[in-house]
Design a protein around this motif. Structure first.
Motif, PDB file in Angstrom:
ATOM      1  N   THR A 176      18.457  -0.560  -6.483  1.00 46.01           N
ATOM      2  CA  THR A 176      19.221  -0.167  -5.295  1.00 46.01           C
ATOM      3  C   THR A 176      19.923  -1.388  -4.708  1.00 46.01           C
ATOM      4  O   THR A 176      21.041  -1.296  -4.206  1.00 46.01           O
ATOM      5  N   ALA A 177      19.231  -2.540  -4.750  1.00 48.52           N
ATOM      6  CA  ALA A 177      19.817  -3.820  -4.358  1.00 48.52           C
ATOM      7  C   ALA A 177      18.925  -4.917  -4.924  1.00 48.52           C
ATOM      8  O   ALA A 177      17.762  -4.678  -5.274  1.00 48.52           O
ATOM      9  N   ARG A 178      19.482  -6.115  -5.034  1.00 49.00           N
ATOM     10  CA  ARG A 178      18.747  -7.237  -5.625  1.00 49.00           C
ATOM     11  C   ARG A 178      18.381  -8.292  -4.579  1.00 49.00           C
ATOM     12  O   ARG A 178      19.192  -8.652  -3.734  1.00 49.00           O
ATOM     13  N   GLY A 179      17.153  -8.792  -4.673  1.00 49.35           N
ATOM     14  CA  GLY A 179      16.742  -9.957  -3.887  1.00 49.35           C
ATOM     15  C   GLY A 179      16.708  -9.751  -2.384  1.00 49.35           C
ATOM     16  O   GLY A 179      16.925 -10.693  -1.630  1.00 49.35           O
ATOM     17  N   VAL A 180      16.437  -8.535  -1.944  1.00 52.78           N
ATOM     18  CA  VAL A 180      16.506  -8.252  -0.511  1.00 52.78           C
ATOM     19  C   VAL A 180      15.160  -7.942   0.147  1.00 52.78           C
ATOM     20  O   VAL A 180      15.033  -8.036   1.364  1.00 52.78           O
ATOM     21  N   VAL A 181      14.157  -7.591  -0.643  1.00 53.68           N
ATOM     22  CA  VAL A 181      12.883  -7.150  -0.050  1.00 53.68           C
ATOM     23  C   VAL A 181      12.069  -8.357   0.396  1.00 53.68           C
ATOM     24  O   VAL A 181      11.890  -9.306  -0.372  1.00 53.68           O
ATOM     25  N   THR A 182      11.570  -8.319   1.639  1.00 44.05           N
ATOM     26  CA  THR A 182      10.754  -9.433   2.117  1.00 44.05           C
ATOM     27  C   THR A 182       9.300  -9.033   2.346  1.00 44.05           C
ATOM     28  O   THR A 182       8.429  -9.896   2.403  1.00 44.05           O
ATOM     29  N   LEU A 183       9.029  -7.737   2.474  1.00 47.21           N
ATOM     30  CA  LEU A 183       7.657  -7.314   2.783  1.00 47.21           C
ATOM     31  C   LEU A 183       7.399  -5.935   2.186  1.00 47.21           C
ATOM     32  O   LEU A 183       8.254  -5.053   2.267  1.00 47.21           O
ATOM     33  N   VAL A 184       6.208  -5.783   1.589  1.00 46.21           N
ATOM     34  CA  VAL A 184       5.851  -4.530   0.924  1.00 46.21           C
ATOM     35  C   VAL A 184       4.470  -4.094   1.405  1.00 46.21           C
ATOM     36  O   VAL A 184       3.502  -4.854   1.293  1.00 46.21           O
ATOM     37  N   ALA A 185       4.377  -2.866   1.929  1.00 41.95           N
ATOM     38  CA  ALA A 185       3.063  -2.304   2.273  1.00 41.95           C
ATOM     39  C   ALA A 185       2.698  -1.271   1.218  1.00 41.95           C
ATOM     40  O   ALA A 185       3.504  -0.401   0.896  1.00 41.95           O
ATOM     41  N   THR A 186       1.493  -1.388   0.666  1.00 39.25           N
ATOM     42  CA  THR A 186       0.970  -0.388  -0.272  1.00 39.25           C
ATOM     43  C   THR A 186      -0.386   0.069   0.248  1.00 39.25           C
ATOM     44  O   THR A 186      -0.878  -0.442   1.261  1.00 39.25           O
ATOM     45  N   ASN A 187      -1.001   0.987  -0.465  1.00 36.78           N
ATOM     46  CA  ASN A 187      -2.335   1.427  -0.066  1.00 36.78           C
ATOM     47  C   ASN A 187      -3.361   0.304  -0.220  1.00 36.78           C
ATOM     48  O   ASN A 187      -4.450   0.377   0.341  1.00 36.78           O
ATOM     49  N   LEU A 188      -3.008  -0.756  -0.960  1.00 43.22           N
ATOM     50  CA  LEU A 188      -3.951  -1.871  -1.172  1.00 43.22           C
ATOM     51  C   LEU A 188      -3.760  -3.035  -0.202  1.00 43.22           C
ATOM     52  O   LEU A 188      -4.640  -3.885  -0.087  1.00 43.22           O
ATOM     53  N   GLY A 189      -2.599  -3.111   0.458  1.00 42.11           N
ATOM     54  CA  GLY A 189      -2.397  -4.228   1.373  1.00 42.11           C
ATOM     55  C   GLY A 189      -0.934  -4.518   1.635  1.00 42.11           C
ATOM     56  O   GLY A 189      -0.059  -3.687   1.368  1.00 42.11           O
ATOM     57  N   LEU A 190      -0.728  -5.726   2.135  1.00 39.32           N
ATOM     58  CA  LEU A 190       0.616  -6.171   2.523  1.00 39.32           C
ATOM     59  C   LEU A 190       0.996  -7.353   1.630  1.00 39.32           C
ATOM     60  O   LEU A 190       0.248  -8.328   1.533  1.00 39.32           O
ATOM     61  N   PHE A 191       2.155  -7.278   0.998  1.00 39.33           N
ATOM     62  CA  PHE A 191       2.563  -8.249  -0.019  1.00 39.33           C
ATOM     63  C   PHE A 191       3.998  -8.706   0.241  1.00 39.33           C
ATOM     64  O   PHE A 191       4.813  -7.924   0.727  1.00 39.33           O
ATOM     65  N   ALA A 192       4.273  -9.971  -0.128  1.00 37.93           N
ATOM     66  CA  ALA A 192       5.631 -10.505   0.025  1.00 37.93           C
ATOM     67  C   ALA A 192       6.122 -11.013  -1.329  1.00 37.93           C
ATOM     68  O   ALA A 192       5.470 -11.864  -1.941  1.00 37.93           O
ATOM     69  N   PRO A 193       7.245 -10.499  -1.848  1.00 36.14           N
ATOM     70  CA  PRO A 193       7.793 -11.020  -3.102  1.00 36.14           C
ATOM     71  C   PRO A 193       8.092 -12.513  -2.955  1.00 36.14           C
ATOM     72  O   PRO A 193       8.616 -12.936  -1.917  1.00 36.14           O
ATOM     73  N   ASN A 194       7.710 -13.302  -3.976  1.00 37.08           N
ATOM     74  CA  ASN A 194       7.940 -14.747  -3.858  1.00 37.08           C
ATOM     75  C   ASN A 194       8.657 -15.350  -5.060  1.00 37.08           C
ATOM     76  O   ASN A 194       8.607 -16.554  -5.293  1.00 37.08           O
TER      77      ASN A 194
END
Lengths: 216, 245
Positions: free
Chosen positions: A169-187
């Motif tokens: 949908t777009a590249r290199g834009v996500v900074t924070l991800v919430a899943t059922n397991l926790g909170l993650f940041a692409p690095n």
């Protein structure tokens, strides 16, 4: 799930965790599906304005049957209410607000997120066409893109990946991800664990993630 | 001599729309959707249409007249919209199987790009650059340009022969007001089309009855107005269920 003492976050808890990141004064756009649950979160005395892509600025909670105004919907077609100070614009102005960088964060669902901050949410494998809606405009132009998704597919495959396998949908834009397991940041090389949901160990999260996890 | 813009029936208001016309349909998730005009063009039977809208019609119930029905009726050559599939993979749009069988063509456009292409057509702008869809499958093989260090995709204006829209109030001069989320694409489509046909919810007022400071679409863009009759003859927005099951 956690409500009954078992581990992990349910959908409302995932939404709550991201909504807790919203800062006072932000203009927030919520995507269809789980992200709309962010508007249920108690944000205390923070002043948050919810923008819907169909030009409704400053909408409030979904109204129960019988109380709704059929002229008023949010992006998901739900009959919402308006907060005092709300305003209505047409679609070109609504997306001018988006492209013009006025949206502080957009929260969207996705099929996949990559370590580089790419994400895919409009087209499944082998599908002809797809459902883009406003996702590409929001993803390209919002100040921040947060994603909510189940950590794995129903087959148990990781949705957090080194690279997206579906059309992005777009590249290199996500900074924070919430899943059922926790909170993650692409690095870039993998994902940084910002927080683990109750009862979830780092080892378990890593075992369910197809990219390297790091702490802090 | 004042032009008479008020038509007595939807059938009369769409009677001369020819085969091959490009028609824009206003509306977003209900509000602003021209159900009565859609029903009228279904009955009129024009063929090889190009239909422009946010969607071709959802999986929700009860089903109202939509572009999907025009496709089922063999009237559509091509659609230009932001969805050719439902947002939930478990839902199916009525349109999708026709598209998959190759019976109708589709151009999938990001929603903000669709809005801006209509706005540009109405504003005399032939094309524009946008950051939307850069780096995606939609941009493959297309013209991009780096401006001030950022990559942008070239998009062209989207003029239409006809726009079908729905408004809350109108006066005899064709001035329109929309209520709340009814506005959406309607004012843009009104500027982008040569023939604008409006279904109006309230009684059409004499010219001068609407405050000039509170007009959303000026009457210079509007050629035909039809007052929506009471149900069941007229189609009114109904509460919809979230998804078809």
């Amino acid at each position: 799930m956690s409500a009954t003492g078992t581990k992990g976050w349910d959908r409302q808890q995932m939404a709550d965790r991201l909504a807790n990141e919203f800062q006072d004064g932000w203009i927030v756009n919520l995507g269809v599906g789980i992200p709309t649950l962010c508007s249920n979160t108690d944000i205390g005395d923070r002043d948050i304005i919810y923008h819907a892509e169909n030009g409704v600025i400053g909408y409030g909670p979904v109204l129960p049957a019988g109380q709704e105004d059929l002229h008023l919907v949010n992006a998901g077609g739900q009959n919402v209410s308006l907060h005092p100070g709300a305003a209505i614009v047409h679609h070109a102005d609504s997306f001018g607000i988006i492209r013009g960088g006025r949206i502080d964060v957009t929260v969207m669902g996705a099929y996949e997120v990559s370590a580089g901050g790419d994400f895919a949410n409009w087209k499944l494998a082998g599908q002809l066409g797809g459902g883009i809606g406003g996702a590409m405009d929001l993803a390209a132009c919002a100040q921040r893109v947060f994603i909510i998704l189940e950590h794995t597919t129903r087959k148990g495959e990781s949705r957090l990946l080194p690279h997206c396998t579906l059309p992005v949908t777009a590249r290199g834009v996500v900074t924070l991800v919430a899943t059922n397991l926790g909170l993650f940041a692409p690095n870039g090389g993998g994902f940084t664990v910002r927080e683990l949901a109750p009862g979830v160990s780092f080892e378990e999260a890593q075992a369910k993630t197809a990219a390297p996890l790091t702490t802090g | 001599m004042a032009r008479n813009k008020i038509f007595g029936s939807f059938a009369e208001a769409v009677a001369d729309i020819p085969d091959g016309a490009t028609i824009a349909f206003g509306g977003f998730a209900g509000p602003g959707t021209p159900y009565n005009l859609t029903k009228a063009i279904l009955e009129q039977g024009a063929k090889r249409l190009t239909c422009i809208a946010n969607t071709t019609g959802g999986a929700h119930q009860p089903r109202m007249p939509d572009i999907g029905m025009l496709v089922e009726n063999g009237q559509v050559a091509k659609v230009i919209c932001a969805f050719t599939a439902a947002t939930r993979p478990t839902d199916q749009l009525p349109f999708t199987p026709y598209y998959e069988r190759g019976e109708v063509e589709a151009e999938l456009v990001p929603q903000g790009t669709l809005a801006e292409r209509l706005r540009a057509a109405g504003a005399g702008i032939p094309a524009f650059y946008t950051p939307t869809a850069v780096g995606t499958e939609l941009a493959e093989g297309r013209e991009t340009r780096v401006i001030n260090g950022r990559e942008y995709l070239l998009e062209y204006a989207l003029p239409c022969d006809v726009a079908f829209i729905r408004a809350w109030r109108a006066d005899a001069a064709g001035n329109l007001q929309y209520r709340l989320a009814q506005r959406n694409f309607c004012p843009l489509m009104a500027t982008a089309a040569k023939l604008v046909v409006v279904e109006v919810e309230e009684d059409i007022l004499p010219a001068g009855a609407l405050d000039p400071d509170h007009i959303h679409t000026p009457g210079i863009f509007v050629q035909r107005l039809v007052k929506i009759p009471p149900a069941p003859e007229g189609l009114w927005t109904v509460r919809r269920q979230e998804r078809a099951r």
